[in-house]
Design an enzyme around this catalytic site. Structure first.
Site, PDB file in Angstrom:
ATOM      1  N   CYS A 167       0.821  -1.201   0.000  1.00 34.72           N
ATOM      2  CA  CYS A 167       0.000   0.000   0.000  1.00 34.72           C
ATOM      3  C   CYS A 167       0.853   1.248   0.000  1.00 34.72           C
ATOM      4  CB  CYS A 167      -0.824   0.096   1.276  1.00 34.72           C
ATOM      5  SG  CYS A 167      -1.583  -1.406   1.770  1.00 34.72           S
ATOM      6  N   THR A 168       0.187   2.363  -0.164  1.00 35.50           N
ATOM      7  CA  THR A 168       0.795   3.658   0.101  1.00 35.50           C
ATOM      8  C   THR A 168      -0.118   4.393   1.075  1.00 35.50           C
ATOM      9  OG1 THR A 168       1.702   3.721  -2.133  1.00 35.50           O
ATOM     10  CG2 THR A 168       1.613   5.804  -0.922  1.00 35.50           C
TER      11      THR A 168
END
Ligand SMILES: *[C@@H]1O[C@H](CO)[C@@H](O)[C@H](O)[C@H]1NC(C)=O
Ligand SMILES: *[C@@H]1O[C@H](CO)[C@@H](O)[C@H](O)[C@H]1NC(C)=O
Ligand SMILES: *[C@@H]1O[C@H](CO)[C@@H](O)[C@H](O)[C@H]1NC(C)=O
Ligand SMILES: *[C@@H]1O[C@H](CO)[C@@H](O)[C@H](O)[C@H]1NC(C)=O
Ligand SMILES: *[C@@H]1O[C@H](CO)[C@@H](O)[C@H](O)[C@H]1NC(C)=O
Ligand SMILES: *[C@@H]1O[C@H](CO)[C@@H](O)[C@H](O)[C@H]1NC(C)=O
Length: 419
Positions: A167-168
């Site tokens: 993810c970011t």
């Protein structure tokens, strides 16, 4: 090819002919090779990222080819017995859940063609549920019951999310001291590349399972989350007027998954990462309390916890090993740190060359400036390739005030980085 050509145009000219040739090779590589082969070749031909692009702007409100739809909201009533809480959601989503679980089984059978793995899951893993703490054990039972999916498969499915979530996540503070927290949820790494239409099968199948959940006691919101139906841990959530929280997976060679194996073998003193985030969202009473619990509770595997509060300066990335916080990176407005950001790499190490979402995200945040930071401009950052990529299932935007949450399903049309 188009991607390589585009990238070439945007390069400073001093790089000259050598890199032009290299990039042309990258274009051929991409055209001819499956992603697995690229993994091997990429260090030779892929720098810099041919799928990168200039920072996006004015993408909000979401529309166009990168926007795949909104997600429904369900209430999870914490006053019900744990085994009944998920009934309504399962009634609506069991078909989608079954599709995903079947896909995971197909993948397992590809790796272990004897079919033994699925057998073990169905017949042995379900007993392990009894060793999970309340209320998780009973909730999993209830989900199995109301979806018709065998309990062992529900357990494995929950473990999967903890392991394959890349993810970011971003926490940012604007000039008035307001805090924003947002993330792209990327999922499905290496699990079935669909050659026909250039997408990850599992990522595609997960999109219809994405839901917003409103956990209530006495008919009042305790916290909200963005989840996959059937998963009872939390990867993104907000506790209204107190804190926001996201979790990212942390690959770690030094003992990364040892804890998970130990758990199967009987050593159970660590906590599942998604259960800790759930317990924190449900029961922590302040930003400080949440931070303490996230930093100190013994875990089964390493993780990153990204926490935002409601007051200026309350925002941090906690880098966890199984036993300790290795690093806590706090907002520090006076020193100019007005955002913290986590992809899936320790901040003191360079990100994997192949998977550098950190530098493009930072570049776009720097370009936005603190003056202009807001949920819409953060959405722009999260819409810029390769921060947006073929694994991206959805984008969640949160604001702690009133527990505001927005979730949008995403699509990354070609040319687009596979991860
Ligand atoms: C599961 O369903 C069966 C019957 O359908 C019921 O007897 C049992 O109590 C249920 N178990 C749980 C944990 O809800
Ligand atoms: C990919 O193909 C599947 C069927 O094979 C289809 O359902 C899906 O919509 C396609 N996805 C995209 C992004 O074109
Ligand atoms: C919640 O609201 C419903 C109807 O709106 C009511 O029937 C129920 O008793 C309430 N529950 C609690 C715990 O207050
Ligand atoms: C939160 O606390 C309540 C009350 O002590 C407890 O019943 C519940 O199980 C806790 N929730 C989690 C997820 O641990
Ligand atoms: C963004 O700004 C920070 C703080 O000024 C700086 O340390 C960092 O190198 C910049 N990153 C990029 C990618 O521009
Ligand atoms: C901030 O937003 C204003 C209004 O949209 C715009 O004029 C300005 O150029 C932006 N500043 C930066 C640094 O992007």
């Amino acid at each position: 090819m188009w991607a390589a050509a585009h990238d070439w145009r945007s390069q400073p000219s001093r790089e000259g002919k050598r890199s032009e040739g290299r990039r042309r090779m990258a274009g051929w590589g991409r055209a001819l090779l499956p992603p697995a082969a690229l993994l091997v070749l990429a260090p030779l031909v892929l720098a810099p990222d041919p799928y990168g692009e200039d920072c996006k702007s004015k993408m909000y409100p979401p529309s166009g080819p990168t926007f795949k739809g909104n997600v429904p909201t369900y209430i999870i009533n914490l006053d019900l017995p744990p085994s009944k809480r998920w009934d309504e959601l399962m009634r609506d989503k069991k078909t989608e859940l079954k599709t995903v679980v079947q896909n995971i089984k197909d993948i397992a059978n590809t790796f272990f063609p004897s079919g033994k793995i699925v057998d073990i899951v169905d017949h042995k893993i379900s007993h392990l549920t009894e060793t999970l703490p309340y209320p998780f054990n009973e909730e999993l039972q209830g989900i199995a019951n109301s979806s018709g999916v065998p309990l062992g498969e529900i357990v494995i499915f929950n473990i999967f999310y903890e392991i394959f979530t890349v993810c970011t996540s971003i926490v940012a503070e604007d000039k008035t001291g307001k805090l924003y927290h947002a993330r792209n949820l990327d999922f499905g790494l290496f699990l079935g590349w669909d050659v026909k239409n250039n997408s990850w099968t599992l990522t595609r199948e997960l999109k219809p399972t994405v839901v917003n959940l409103d956990f209530q006691r006495n008919n009042k919101t305790v916290f909200r989350s963005t989840n996959f139906a059937g998963y009872i841990g939390m990867v993104s959530g907000v506790k209204p007027d107190l804190f926001t929280l996201t979790m990212n997976e942390r690959f770690s060679l030094d003992g990364g998954y040892v804890g998970i194996f130990e758990w199967f073998l009987g050593r159970r003193d660590g906590m599942w990462m998604g259960f800790l985030t759930r317990a924190v969202l449900e029961n922590a009473t302040s930003y400080q309390d949440a931070k303490e619990k996230l930093a100190k509770t013994r875990l089964l595997a390493p993780a990153y916890f990204i926490l935002g509060g409601k007051n200026s300066g309350e925002g941090c990335v906690i880098t966890r090993s199984r036993t300790a916080a290795l690093d806590i990176w706090d907002l520090d407005i006076k020193k100019g740190t007005w955002y913290v950001l986590e992809t899936n790499y320790d901040r003191w190490k360079p990100p994997l060359i192949l998977d550098n979402r950190r530098t493009p995200a930072m570049k776009c945040l720097n370009q936005t400036t603190q003056e202009n930071i807001s949920l819409p401009t953060i959405y722009d950052v999260l819409s810029t390739k390769p921060v947006l990529n073929k694994l991206t299932v959805c984008t969640t935007l949160m604001e702690v005030y009133n527990g505001h949450t927005e979730t949008y399903l995403r699509e990354c049309p070609d040319p687009c980085s596979p991860w």
